[in-house]
Write a protein that holds these residues in place. Structure first.
Motif: not given
Length: 346
Positions: A82-83, A100-104, A148-152, A165-167
């Motif tokens: 963040p930031g 970090g990473v998000v894995v689908l 974005g929802q997690i950040d809110r 944000n996603l890189r």
């Protein structure tokens, strides 16, 4: 398999807590709840995805342990902290420690593609395949909306780990390169199981967030490196070991054996009391059902008395020449009950 409630020797040595406690602890409660809520909200906005939550799990893991168990054909997106200023990013080594990473999983990626191309989730899915750049482009809007929802959802002043944000152009095909791209010493792993298409398809989404390292205070003395060999030796030497003194084998006829009854006396050879064997460890005698191994202890001994109690005196030790003690002058003293302790006169 049921976990042993008593911690093992090594677990006690390193001070590990029993696994009965929540593995993620308080640090995972907020982010995990935010991830689940974000998936529900984005799933409701994409009604044809028909998304439902089946399970959730959070754990704090060290290093590459957090990357274990990921599907080999997963689609991975790197996440900036963040930031982060994209125009002045830190050095590559420093950036990898806060990435970090998000894995689908493949079935999740296929569902996102089918919803955008066919308008619905098409059955239980196909065989997993290596993700492509087109797959990443079609799965990116869903992933970006979830982050974005997690950040809110997470409070702005909360100290919980949160994704950025996603890189840009961070598409990674499979988890194999991740150990080189993510070098944080500790990571929070959030794992959520999903069903898609009204339960026809199951998949997982895994979110890995780096945890900050606690800085040392000014003047604070850092703990010295542990003497693992010394700690292990101390703990192992304090472990209890069972010993059993065993008489030599006795041969009797089958008729005598079947005729035995309570109170019968079996005569022993006079030398039996001088030919005891002391068994211990993994000898196969002290623990029923265990086969004898080379790690067991078997020492010759003789039966005697010490301070009015039965005692066993060791004979030869491993690696020493064998010796045989002379027979006692009166074997009857060894077979008789120990004398009663003397009671002083008033």
């Amino acid at each position: 398999m049921t976990a042993d409630p008593a911690p093992s020797i090594l677990s006690r040595m390193v001070g590990r807590r029993p696994e009965a406690a929540a593995p993620g602890g308080a640090v995972a409660a907020g982010p995990l709840r935010a991830l689940v809520t974000a998936l529900r909200r984005v799933g409701e906005a994409t009604s044809t995805l028909d998304l439902d939550i089946t399970e959730r799990k959070a754990v704090v893991a060290e290093g590459e342990v957090a990357l274990e168990g990921l599907h080999a054909q997963s689609l991975c997106f790197l996440i900036d902290p963040p930031g982060l200023d994209p125009h002045a990013p830190p050095e590559a080594e420093a950036l990898s420690r806060v990435t970090g990473v998000v894995v689908l999983e493949p079935k999740m990626v296929d569902a996102l593609i089918e919803v955008q191309t066919l308008g619905c989730v098409d059955g239980p899915g196909r065989e997993p395949r290596r993700p492509t750049r087109i797959d990443a482009a079609l799965a990116q809007p869903f992933t970006r909306a979830v982050l974005g929802q997690i950040d809110r959802i997470l409070p702005a002043d909360a100290e919980d780990p949160r994704p950025g944000n996603l890189r840009t152009d961070s598409f990674v095909a499979g988890p194999d390169p991740l150990p080189m791209l993510l070098t944080a010493p500790r990571m929070l792993r959030l794992e959520v199981g999903l069903t898609l298409g009204g339960g026809e398809r199951s998949a997982r989404i895994v979110l890995l967030l780096p945890l900050p390292e606690a800085p040392a205070a000014v003047g604070e003395t850092l703990p010295a490196e542990r003497d693992w060999a010394g700690d292990l030796s101390e703990v192992v030497r304090a472990a209890p070991v069972r010993l059993e003194a065993v008489l030599p084998p006795l041969r009797i006829s089958l008729a005598t054996l079947t005729a035995l009854k309570v109170g019968d006396v079996l005569p022993l050879p006079p030398t039996s009391l001088m030919e005891l064997t002391l068994h211990g460890g993994a000898s196969g005698v002290s623990i029923p059902g265990r086969h004898r191994t080379g790690l067991g202890v078997a020492l010759p001994a003789r039966l005697g008395q010490l301070n009015g109690a039965r005692a066993v005196k060791l004979g030869d030790l491993p690696g020493q020449p064998a010796t045989r003690a002379p027979p006692p002058s009166d074997l009857a003293d060894l077979t008789a009950p120990p004398p009663a302790p003397a009671i002083p006169e008033p």
